[in-house]
Design an enzyme around this catalytic site. Sequence first.
Site, PDB file in Angstrom:
ATOM      1  CE1 TYR A 142      -3.289  -2.714  -0.019  1.00  0.00           C
ATOM      2  CE2 TYR A 142      -3.543  -2.534   2.340  1.00  0.00           C
ATOM      3  CZ  TYR A 142      -3.880  -3.131   1.154  1.00  0.00           C
ATOM      4  OH  TYR A 142      -4.812  -4.140   1.128  1.00  0.00           O
ATOM      5  CE  LYS A 193       1.338 -17.588  -3.481  1.00  0.00           C
ATOM      6  NZ  LYS A 193       0.626 -18.870  -3.372  1.00  0.00           N
ATOM      7  CG  ASP A 225      -1.847 -20.205  -1.501  1.00  0.00           C
ATOM      8  OD1 ASP A 225      -1.043 -20.064  -0.549  1.00  0.00           O
ATOM      9  OD2 ASP A 225      -1.540 -20.805  -2.541  1.00  0.00           O
ATOM     10  CG  ASP A 249      -6.994  -4.729   3.856  1.00  0.00           C
ATOM     11  OD1 ASP A 249      -7.975  -4.720   4.620  1.00  0.00           O
ATOM     12  OD2 ASP A 249      -6.873  -3.950   2.894  1.00  0.00           O
ATOM     13  CG  ASP A 253     -12.366  -7.133   6.186  1.00  0.00           C
ATOM     14  OD1 ASP A 253     -12.020  -6.727   7.326  1.00  0.00           O
ATOM     15  OD2 ASP A 253     -12.832  -6.384   5.316  1.00  0.00           O
TER      16      ASP A 253
END
Length: 360
Positions: A142, A193, A225, A249, A253
């Site tokens: 970000y 990852k 994943d 992020d 959620d």
Amino acid sequence: MPEFSITMMPGDGIGPEILSQAKRVIDRIAKLYKHKFNYTTVYIGGCSIDRFGEPLTEETTKTILASDALLFSSVGGEKWNYLPQNRRPEAGLLGIRKAIGGYANLRPVKLFPSMKSFSTLKDSVIKNLDMIIVRELVSGIYFGEPRGVVTLPNGVRKGFNTMSYKDYEIERVAKIAFDLAMHRERKVVSVDKANVLDVSTLWREVVNEVHKNYQDVELTHMYVDNAAMQIVRDPSQFDVILTCNLFGDILSDEASMATGSLGMLPSAAVGGDVDMFEPVHGTAPDIAGMNTANPIAQILSAAMMFRYGLNLHREANSIEKAVESTLNDGYRTPDIFKEGNQKVGTEQMCDAILERIRCE
Ligand code: NAD
């Protein structure tokens, strides 16, 4: 008598209604445990625009930086949407985040047993769900440079961002995760990852280095994943999840849905000059001023403030246990109401919680 300065930031919409309930809870804790809390209430977001013409004033920033802890609600609403992005209520929140520099976002994901029917997952899957996600908050994709959209010489347009981490940025957030784990089940899963991303290779190396100082904590690594899949397959396996900004992020959620209701979820930004505690939800303009908002996320944010911001663990336990027994006794605001429960308003929910607060 221990003394602490707390800056209260009610913000907009339901913010003032639910923060005033959290303040009643803090006052009760002060009385029970003989602490003194000095409150300062500041305007931030839309209410600050209405009063001072800007979402965050210098004066407010100074007050914030001089506090021991910050209890925030939320900002924003239709009324200010005509303003340019950098003058809207949300710009005030970003301004605070920048000023305090909290680099770790904490998102507890805990399911109260009496709330099982609100979970999106089956009873047999959720079992004893109680994890906390530690997300790096001020770096990663970000914020990474270079970024942008360019038109190549052949006319093709290309958009790009950069996921980058410096070693010290990984190290400091990893320490937060391991320290948290020491007060919990002593298990950290670091999510990356590393099979594809170079930045994840460094992430994994640094987390392993930090782990050398926390030999009592079990560390495992998981690809993102797989983590996304494990959260819905068997979320009870997790204690502390440590991850970068982007993955955190998304995973936070995803995990929050297992608890069912937005009105129940607290969060924190820690590691900076002052720690900030706030509900995950927004200003809920559709129910503002109706005494129907669920104050629990805000009250649990106060519990987090005691635990992580002021290092007062017994006080935090008192609040969390009172919330749990209030829910066990069937008290529900409309957002979490089901037939057979007792429907109450914002204030009555807090009354019921106050009645159940005991010294630990
Ligand atoms: P929201 O979280 O405010 O509301 C989503 C839905 O959940 C609404 O139906 C609302 O009534 C309900 N809800 C939220 N909190 C509740 C509570 N405590 N009790 C009962 N019901 C609750 O999200 P939104 O509608 O997308 O956004 C509304 C405003 O809030 C926007 O201006 C947005 O920018 C702002 N917002 C601010 C923050 C923040 O300050 N951190 C975060 C998210 C959204």
